[in-house]
Design an enzyme around this catalytic site. Structure first.
Site, PDB file in Angstrom:
ATOM      1  CG  ASP A 195     113.345  14.689 -19.874  1.00 48.81           C
ATOM      2  OD1 ASP A 195     114.033  15.315 -19.175  1.00 48.81           O
ATOM      3  OD2 ASP A 195     112.422  14.935 -20.143  1.00 48.81           O
ATOM      4  N   GLY A 235     109.644  17.555 -23.264  1.00 41.72           N
ATOM      5  CA  GLY A 235     110.569  17.009 -24.114  1.00 41.72           C
ATOM      6  C   GLY A 235     111.274  17.804 -24.916  1.00 41.72           C
ATOM      7  CD  GLU A 289     109.195  21.180 -22.794  1.00 43.58           C
ATOM      8  OE1 GLU A 289     108.568  22.305 -22.394  1.00 43.58           O
ATOM      9  OE2 GLU A 289     109.522  20.045 -22.152  1.00 43.58           O
ATOM     10  CG  LEU A 315      96.973  18.736 -15.652  1.00 48.89           C
ATOM     11  CD1 LEU A 315      97.517  20.138 -15.188  1.00 48.89           C
ATOM     12  CD2 LEU A 315      95.917  19.037 -16.785  1.00 48.89           C
ATOM     13  CD  GLN A 316     103.511  16.797 -20.493  1.00 47.22           C
ATOM     14  OE1 GLN A 316     103.973  16.312 -21.347  1.00 47.22           O
ATOM     15  NE2 GLN A 316     103.314  18.161 -20.524  1.00 47.22           N
TER      16      GLN A 316
END
Lengths: 421, 421
Positions: free
Chosen positions: A144, A191, A247, A299-300
């Site tokens: 973040d 995020g 998101e 995945l990120q």
């Protein structure tokens, strides 16, 4: 007086490089055998201390610990367990001290974000008050990117690189197909409150008209019509439109975009839809364009195969610095990354008091977002670009990356009383 | 007689390596200046020929063409335009021949899957019948891996590698968090009819209990209860469960899993939900587990950053062989990949008649799927593993891969009549 052991715990959502910090803490501790005994890692983070589930990392070979540098996820497990004030969480604090004391632990390295820096700070204060002082050092981490004081947070750069690379590649795909096929592509990124990761995808655009064409930040409520107009204009000008959405993005009426659709099964059970399907639905309804969307999800933040070399180096550096601070008598501090220059990018580690970091949330500056609200500014680019610089590939075997497999030998329990979480 | 020019077109869904084939076709053609004039690429594939929108690749530098080797997507654009029988598509065939004749094109290299091999075959036959014979060579491509005769298809290996790497990494993430957080992770992969890509994720599992724990193949209808039992058992044994599901998977009543949920917005508009949300909904309802899901979508077929070296080499090899076959008098053939041995992996290129390839679909052998239907067999592993072997990374600049940017200079039109598609 026998030297003390160290307790290391991973906390919060894991990243592609939190194990690089773990590697650094353990490797560096091994270089001070006169100051630090063993490094015990909490099984599932601080819950491991509360439950007295301590992994004795001295059973792991140098090679295995070294392999953590290139292993994603949290090797020892993690949790989101926030200790509150002493009054509210007294039992937990007492238990922590009890476990630390029973196992001769004198150092606490807590590898996490804001909440973890707060816990480390509280434990440093309370352990002293309770007659068993513990050296508490925070080790920063979060995708973040919202810890205060530190210029950036380990874990963020690699997720940023992954997303920027992914959007660049996917854009090449849709650009090929858009004449007769998909015209709109949406990628949803993590995020909830901060648009750091969304902003990072903007790095993929090098010239006017390059994708991503629209970035939706959680900081800026979305005006539906303005958005649709921009999508339509982009498809008309470029032939296709690539959108990145956080998101946590909201509409300008304050509602979450992800909550604007529900997913209903044949029995009528409902779940929240995601941001990407919501935006795509709207675009299909209002503009009629064929769309595709991607939701990388975990995945990120686990993409060690394309980690940022700068991120790996910094994740290691803060772990190393944490131990060095501990053995040189510092306490209640966190090694922070200080940016000395943009070009060339130069950074250094500097200790900051946990009190200055704990519970502060660094917001993305609004001058990082373009005037129309849909892109990043050159200032933002100047900040982000160095953080995704360089590649630090894992080793491969049979086509797949080789990750560490730990033995995970547990320390024998000393206390009779279990602890109810 | 002046030498003829060549026409090259990309067809169908693009991949991470179709441009490697383009690179090979153009580079190899440049080595036969006495046999082949220019290489014209169809703008948006065969539609470029029908519309007389031909890109003159001779305007692209050697460096730019070379950079195609490491560029995903389809550099010249692609489409899914299937020409049917001569009777049904007579106007299109006549137009193709007319355009080819007007531009002195004597070679047609068609880079695509089944439908494209059929088109190339038909054009070879019809051009002869119509008095303007064209040498037609198919260049195989598809992430679906379903072309007949060829052991595997360029594009598949890189998507397979990407998915196997991704599931391995994401599994490390969820394994870290599962004690107190997410217990189930679902990744949706491409593959409407064939489970090749889903099967490839099985390579990430090296020992019993390794993820992915459950793979849902489109070939095997899913028994809901059996699936839920397996999920529950896995969470109890391993602490978490990782599931990979093909987009085309069905329930055992024949219905698509993706159609079992609808996404409804606040205005009541509906779209099909995907496979991942459908399975997650069901798991949440029946077992109560917290879940996350990923839908890589185009990311899986554009991921040149983690392409398989074997795939890149084969994509190049078939493009090169196609030109070599053309200049040595072959016609209506496709260079196919023949596997000579598994260990060590050895392969060669062999020409096969287009008639043997066109319209045949290679299905995944059922002995590739384990008896319980949820995993791959050692036979499958032996087939797949070599295809994801090796890494062939692009060059990076400022943290992002450097891809080719083409000038795309169009050939002057010779015909007055536009063509309505």
């Amino acid at each position: 007086m026998t030297k003390k052991h160290a307790f290391y715990a991973q906390s919060g959502g894991v990243t592609a490089v939190i194990n690089a910090s773990a590697c650094a803490v353990i490797e560096t501790a091994r270089r001070y055998p006169d100051k630090i005994g063993k490094v015990y890692a909490g099984h599932n983070g601080i819950l491991g201390a509360l439950r007295e589930e301590l992994i004795d990392t001295s059973y792991e070979s140098d090679e295995t610990i070294g392999a953590l540098l290139r292993t994603p996820g949290g090797a020892f497990g993690s949790c989101r367990y926030k200790l509150k004030s002493f009054e509210e969480s007294e039992a937990e604090y007492r238990r922590l001290i009890e476990v630390f004391q029973a196992h001769n632990i004198g150092y606490f390295f807590y590898n996490g974000g804001n909440d973890s820096m707060d816990t480390a700070w509280k434990v440093s204060q309370l352990s002293e008050k309770m007659g068993y002082p513990i050296t508490c050092i925070g080790v920063p981490k979060t995708i973040d990117n919202d810890l205060a004081v530190t210029d950036n947070c380990p874990g963020f750069g690699s997720a940023a690189k992954y997303l920027a690379v992914s959007i660049k590649e996917a854009s090449h795909d849709i650009a090929s197909m858009c004449d007769t096929s998909t015209k709109v592509f949406v990628m949803e990124v993590m995020g909830r409150h901060a648009g750091w990761l969304a902003a990072a995808t903007g790095l993929a655009a090098r010239q006017d008209g390059d994708p991503p064409h629209i970035i939706i930040f959680p900081e800026l409520p979305l005006d539906r019509q303005k958005f649709l107009n921009k999508v339509d204009e982009t498809v008309n000008n470029e032939g296709y439109c690539v959108i990145v959405a956080s998101e946590g993005a909201k509409y300008d009426d304050g509602s979450f975009i992800s909550a604007s659709t529900t997913v209903i099964d044949s029995f009528g059970h409902q779940q929240l839809g995601g941001v990407a399907p919501a935006l795509c639905n709207m675009i299909k309804q209002e503009l009629g364009y064929k769309y595709h969307y991607a939701v990388p999800d975990y995945l990120q933040r686990s993409a060690r195969h394309i980690a940022s070399r700068v991120d790996v180096e910094q994740a290691y550096a803060v772990g190393k610095a944490a131990v060095e601070l501990a053995v040189t008598g510092h306490n209640a501090v966190m090694p922070a990354i200080i940016r000395e220059s943009d070009l060339p990018y130069r950074w250094a580690i500097k200790e900051v008091p946990l009190a200055k970091v704990a519970n502060f949330e660094r917001k993305m500056p609004l001058d990082f977002i373009s005037e129309d609200g849909f892109n990043i500014t050159p200032t933002c680019r100047g900040y982000l670009e160095p953080l995704i610089e360089g590649e630090e590939y894992p080793a491969y075997l049979n086509g797949l990356p080789r990750f560490a497999r730990l033995r995970k030998v547990f320390v024998e329990k000393q206390l009779n009383t279990p602890f109810e979480i």
